[in-house]
Design an enzyme around this catalytic site. Structure first.
Site, PDB file in Angstrom:
ATOM      1  N   ILE A  17       4.434  12.530  -1.854  1.00  0.00           N
ATOM      2  CA  ILE A  17       4.569  12.563  -0.399  1.00  0.00           C
ATOM      3  C   ILE A  17       6.034  12.608   0.017  1.00  0.00           C
ATOM      4  O   ILE A  17       6.406  13.343   0.934  1.00  0.00           O
ATOM      5  CB  ILE A  17       3.850  11.349   0.227  1.00  0.00           C
ATOM      6  CG1 ILE A  17       2.329  11.506   0.074  1.00  0.00           C
ATOM      7  CG2 ILE A  17       4.218  11.205   1.701  1.00  0.00           C
ATOM      8  CD1 ILE A  17       1.538  10.274   0.489  1.00  0.00           C
ATOM      9  N   LYS A  37      14.676   6.760  -8.562  1.00  0.00           N
ATOM     10  CA  LYS A  37      15.166   6.264  -9.852  1.00  0.00           C
ATOM     11  C   LYS A  37      14.849   7.186 -11.022  1.00  0.00           C
ATOM     12  O   LYS A  37      15.089   6.809 -12.168  1.00  0.00           O
ATOM     13  CB  LYS A  37      14.628   4.862 -10.114  1.00  0.00           C
ATOM     14  CG  LYS A  37      13.119   4.751 -10.195  1.00  0.00           C
ATOM     15  CD  LYS A  37      12.710   3.300 -10.447  1.00  0.00           C
ATOM     16  CE  LYS A  37      11.208   3.166 -10.596  1.00  0.00           C
ATOM     17  NZ  LYS A  37      10.811   1.766 -10.881  1.00  0.00           N
ATOM     18  N   TYR A 163      -1.385  -6.244  -4.403  1.00  0.00           N
ATOM     19  CA  TYR A 163      -0.975  -4.938  -3.880  1.00  0.00           C
ATOM     20  C   TYR A 163      -1.090  -4.906  -2.365  1.00  0.00           C
ATOM     21  O   TYR A 163      -0.192  -4.414  -1.668  1.00  0.00           O
ATOM     22  CB  TYR A 163      -1.824  -3.823  -4.493  1.00  0.00           C
ATOM     23  CG  TYR A 163      -1.614  -2.476  -3.833  1.00  0.00           C
ATOM     24  CD1 TYR A 163      -0.400  -1.807  -3.959  1.00  0.00           C
ATOM     25  CD2 TYR A 163      -2.616  -1.899  -3.069  1.00  0.00           C
ATOM     26  CE1 TYR A 163      -0.196  -0.586  -3.338  1.00  0.00           C
ATOM     27  CE2 TYR A 163      -2.424  -0.675  -2.449  1.00  0.00           C
ATOM     28  CZ  TYR A 163      -1.211  -0.018  -2.587  1.00  0.00           C
ATOM     29  OH  TYR A 163      -1.012   1.199  -1.964  1.00  0.00           O
TER      30      TYR A 163
END
Length: 290
Positions: A17, A37, A163
């Site tokens: 996305i 990263k 989460y």
């Protein structure tokens, strides 16, 4: 309003996305800093900051690939400073970096718990905090978090509480910062997909190829994101947007191009409130159910 000449700082934008948003903005001539990263090719994940930069420039934008792990304050501050040095400022901050691990309490080790909270909630807070002094100088400043509506129902927590807490932490950043910085004219909004999106998370974590065949492409989120950040900031803040509903407001009626070749119901994403599902005639099924 065009994104030509605007500068976007996107966390985790080397694939999925985030990359789709970057490419959508680049087609309008935007400057895009990709802070992620992945500098070297990953055996299981497509794309690096360098391949993303190449695609952005091919699409018509200017790119700045920055190796940055949003867990580390110094790296984020350096990435923001490099963006300002390269492009003269920041107009739009996209908090896209996220980590997912769908396990219950007893199967979630604390290392994984910490990772999700460091990237999702803390990363969103940190990146926003670093960008805000520069957003205050922009003509139409926006922060957009890829975070769900604040729908506080147990069903969103009971199977993967760690989460959910980390993801809703991004939503609470939206709620709080939108009020805190309203006087500065900085829009702070959240965007979430109505359906599951075909990303590496779907293919590697959630359901593989079978699930991907019931997902929309990342381009629907990208189109909605770019529509949001072109809206007047002072009149558009504190919202929890859903991609399809944003595009319907923009006049879109045919969503088939976001799911080419797919027939039958699409999978509704996590965290989509029941009242939102009632606003669309898109054929959906609940994730994980036939």
């Amino acid at each position: 309003m065009s994104l030509a000449g605007k500068t976007l700082f996107i966390s985790g934008g080397s694939r999925g996305i985030g990359l789709a948003i970057a490419l959508r903005a680049a087609r309008e001539g935007a400057n895009v800093a990709i802070a992620a990263k992945t500098a070297e090719p990953h055996p299981k994940l497509p794309g690096t900051i360098h391949t993303a930069a190449g695609q952005i420039e091919e699409a018509g934008g200017r790119a700045l690939p920055i190796l940055c792990d949003v867990r580390f304050e110094e790296q984020v501050e350096d990435a923001v400073a490099a963006t300002v040095e390269a492009f003269g400022g920041i107009d739009i901050c996209i908090n896209n970096a996220s980590a997912i691990h769908l396990t219950g309490t007893l199967k979630t080790d604390m290392k994984r718990f910490d990772l999700m909270h460091q990237i999702n909630t803390r990363g969103t807070f940190l990146v926003s905090r670093a960008c805000i002094p520069h957003l205050r100088k922009a003509d139409n400043p926006h922060i957009l978090n890829l975070a769900p509506p604040l729908d506080m129902k147990a069903k969103w927590f009971k199977h993967h509480v760690a989460y959910s807490i980390a993801k809703f932490g991004m939503s609470m950043c939206t709620l709080g910062m939108s009020a805190e910085f309203a006087g500065d004219g900085i829009a702070v909004n959240a965007l979430w997909p109505l359906t599951a999106i075909d990303t590496a998370a779907v293919r590697n974590v959630l359901g593989g190829e079978a699930m991907a065949k019931r997902c929309r492409s990342p381009e629907i989120v990208a189109d909605a994101a770019c529509a949001i950040v072109k809206r007047p900031a002072r009149a558009c803040t504190g919202n929890f947007f859903i991609d399809e509903l944003v595009l319907r407001e923009e006049g879109v009626t045919d969503f088939s191009r976001y799911a080419p070749g797919i027939t039958g119901p699409l999978i509704a994403d996590f965290f989509v409130p029941d009242e939102v599902l009632a606003k669309t005639d898109t054929e959906l099924r609940v994730m994980g159910k036939a």
